[in-house]
Design a protein around this motif. Sequence first.
Motif, short mmCIF file in Angstrom:
data_model
loop_
_atom_site.label_atom_id
_atom_site.label_comp_id
_atom_site.label_asym_id
_atom_site.label_seq_id
_atom_site.Cartn_x
_atom_site.Cartn_y
_atom_site.Cartn_z
N SER A 121 -13.80 -8.57 5.03
CA SER A 121 -12.93 -8.98 3.92
C SER A 121 -11.83 -9.90 4.43
O SER A 121 -11.25 -9.69 5.50
CB SER A 121 -12.28 -7.74 3.29
N ASN A 144 -5.25 -4.69 3.59
CA ASN A 144 -4.77 -5.64 2.59
C ASN A 144 -3.25 -5.69 2.69
O ASN A 144 -2.56 -4.75 2.35
CB ASN A 144 -5.19 -5.18 1.19
N ASN A 203 0.79 -1.23 0.00
CA ASN A 203 0.00 0.00 0.00
C ASN A 203 0.83 1.28 0.00
O ASN A 203 0.46 2.25 -0.64
CB ASN A 203 -0.93 0.01 1.22
N SER A 215 -0.99 -7.45 1.20
CA SER A 215 -0.22 -7.99 0.07
C SER A 215 1.15 -7.33 0.05
O SER A 215 1.27 -6.12 0.26
CB SER A 215 -0.93 -7.70 -1.24
N ASN A 247 -9.20 -13.88 -0.24
CA ASN A 247 -9.19 -12.63 -1.01
C ASN A 247 -10.58 -12.26 -1.51
O ASN A 247 -10.76 -11.90 -2.68
CB ASN A 247 -8.20 -12.72 -2.18
N THR A 303 -14.38 -4.20 6.75
CA THR A 303 -14.03 -3.11 5.84
C THR A 303 -15.15 -2.09 5.68
O THR A 303 -14.91 -0.98 5.22
CB THR A 303 -13.65 -3.67 4.47
N PHE A 351 -8.30 -11.10 3.66
CA PHE A 351 -7.10 -10.80 2.86
C PHE A 351 -6.06 -11.91 3.02
O PHE A 351 -4.86 -11.66 3.04
CB PHE A 351 -6.50 -9.46 3.30
#
Lengths: 709, 303
Positions: free
Chosen positions: A264, A649, A204, A651, A295, A242, A266
């Motif tokens: 959500s 998130n 992010n 990631s 996801n 979220t 993730f």
Amino acid sequence: MISFFNPLLLFGILGISIPIIIHLINKKKAFSYKFAAIDFIFQTNKRISVKFKLRQLILLILRASLIAFLAIAFARPFLKTFSSGISGENVPTSNVIILDDSYSMQYTNNRDSFFKSAKAAAKEIINNLTKNDEAVVISCSSSRLQALPGLDYDKNNLLNSLDKLLPTYLSVPITSTLDKSIEILNTSKAPIKRVYLLTDMTKNGWNTDWFKTGNERLRNCVSSVHIIDLSEDKILKNIAITNVGSSIVTSGTNVECRVNVTVSNFSSTKAKELMVQVFIDQKKIAQGFFNIESNASETKEFCFNVEKGINHAGWIEILKDNLGVDNKRYFAINTSQKLDVLLIDGDPKTNIYESETFYIEKALNPGLEHASSIKPTIISVHEFNNFELASFDIIFLCNVETLPFEKIHELEKFVKGGGSVVFSVGNKVDANYYNNSFGTLLPNRLYTIKTFSSGSLISEEQPLHLKLVERMHPILNILSETDVSTLSSAKFYRIFYVDPTPLGDCKTLLSFSDDTPAVIIRQIEGGKSVLFTSSIDRDWTDMPVKSFFLPLMQQLCKHLAGNVSEEILNEAMVDNTWQISCPNNINNVEITNPEGVKTVLQPQLNYNEKSLSYVETHIPGIYTITVDGKPLPQFPEYFAVNLNTIESNLSKIDKKEIAALMGGINLTITSDINESGEVLLGEAKKTMWGTILLLTFCILIVEAFISRK
Amino acid sequence: MTENPFDPIILSKISNMELRARLIVDGALSGIHKSPFRGSSIEFLEHKEYSPGDEIKHIDWKVYARTDKYYIKQFEEETNLKCYIFLDNSGSMGYKSTGMSKFEYASTLMASLAFLLLKQSDMVGFISFNDKVIKYIPPRSRITHLNVLLNALAELKPSGKSDVSNILNEFIEKIGRRSLIVVVSDFLDDTDKIIKQLKYFHFKRSEIILFHILDHYELTFPFEAITYFESMEDERRIIAEPKSIRSHYLNELNRYLEQFKQSCLENQIDYWLIDSSTPLDQALIKFLMRREGSQHSITKFFK
């Protein structure tokens, strides 16, 4: 130059005396033995004694070096070299230590949070700086500050500023912090400039566009960039709430509250039977289970009743995972926010569809029950005599011909006391009577009726349309672009021209296509009056059947009552400004944040409206609003501040991607926190203990081989 | 399991040398099933009570007159051999790893041989030595001479340096022709000189038997720990790690033994290498059986 992280362990080198002592003791302890065939030993020993002694010596050296190397390895040696080609310990360096303080850094991985680990690593960097090294500690969130912190040689100052850093609840950009680092390092004349970035490597914060221009600036400024991956290169799992959306339906004494919860996942694995709990006023009132694919997100609606007339605050909670901050999401319900609107119908009909107030009533409360927060009451002019105006917030005079003098006077008092009145005209309205009777309330004097094409062939003038004058006015800025585009679709066949000179503090919000004012608002002491220069039913216009009519009328009422919108009222994002219009009689408002810190706010005047702006929304949670220590009627008691869950998130950004983005820059990325101490020292200090351990192992093997031989 | 009474460890517990010798000789002879006695007597030895079958002419009437009992006169057997046993009494012979020291083993062996020879009415002389003669007992053939020999043995303790060749040189003139020369030693000495001296005896048509007594540990060098090895004959000492020198030691030893053996063979010297851990009866049986099957002239002395 070789230095050590744990120099005290070098005392272990004294351990080399152990094999020497053992050797000497063994030699001394070698027992005597009388042997007859000693001549053969002499003959043999002549040849091999040298070899024997040499072997003993080699073994002694190997064993001693084994201990010495072990001690050295545990002392964690490193080689100081300088990438810029300048060598020597006294070469001054400038260092910017950046701590990623986005809320994903609160992720805990069986030990401390990433943020805590980052602080420990930063402390180690600072402690390893020499007296010639200057440094500064900044967080990613501090990149939003205008003033740049300065480089400092004093380690105590650096450690103090490090101690003061706290994790935030924000999603903060790393790249803009690199900008700040460049600015800071540009002020330094040190030959070596380094940037240390301690982050969890979530995607992010990385704005890849920044590197199109930023890479060159970074390359020209810094000698090296060292990234420490606090996540230790592991895949991070997270489940977050979220979104929470709430709506209320009033029924009798209860209010049915509907909360839409979006959770959500993730993670790369499916979340099974995830329990979601709903709390209102500190009590658990509902729970549900979610099954969410990896996801993906799932939304469920929770319905429950809350007491009417009371402000409520609550939160949604899921079970704790590694990142706890996004496991809660807050909401506030304001059931007391009910607007009482009195609609005085000046042209009632037997057929209700033809009544003057039919469309406005439906617009203000479209449901069968009181589903809207606006409660309209319809009366005739005759009934008006029996009504107390004080029990209403707004009074609509819809094509009212006349009013008793007392009631006109009462109406003036009502408006001056903070109430609002809306005039809509029609065929019963006489301009002279209105100008004379309601002159203190009308925004403009009525002039004459103008008729446009009503479909007959007699008139050649086309019907008028509406157009925006004050798009950003609170009444109009909530209209969607679709609504705005349909404004011009409404046709007006007859309107009242008004005197262009306003009677007071007036503002035209909407006008007709010939620039004649359509909606004029006037501030009268504590209250407001609104003049709509056409009919509010379908006698003079088709506006009531247009899509914008409903939101326009509702927003008009909310604005007149002092509330801008429920959305803004109930929720704000962390670090975003929370705004609300407030009644004019309020001068000081006290807001208490979730940690109990109180802030006193003074309303600011904007568009002749008083509004509050609160910027201290740094913590997610329920904020309490009080006036003189008490909740104010007709005003929300709570509002919720929540995270912007984009940071949930987790990631990761690939190391290769970073390397590609930072092409040409001397970059190191380490994922081993245990080695961070060494790696944090960057290119200037290359670790050696791994090599020494390997060497020790080799010595061990050689020693075993020789001693067995 | 029955213990072998001739095992050096067992024998070492028997302090009486005569008993040891008798035990070994009887065991050895019963093992080869040959009578050790032969020949006629010419010299009175002792009286024996008469029993039917004895020759009447040997009745000693004088004794009959005094005692009124028949006694037979027994005579010393005829001998035609003088055996000289050289026993090394140097300090190195005192070495023992387990059981008997080399000297004890050699003494017992010597006593056994003497007993065997005396039983055959041969003359047995005894010389114990280190670098000089410590004890010399001239040859006699009486069986009672054994006690003299055993008494002499009992007084001996291993000490001093060894010099076999010098001692042999001393006795070249003293020892007559056609004698049996038995040398019992560990021969940790100059073997070339020894062989050289022994050649002189050979020229005098004497038979030579060398019993080379070595301890089992000397033959195998089984030591492990680093050790100060001290000489048993002088003040020399040396530190060594047995593991590292074992193979070299054994090579040296075997080379020495092979050379010595080869020299003996070339000079018609009967050479016997005996591990002091070998049971004495076995060593003796092996020796006697070899001698029995051999064409060597000395064979007759044991038949």
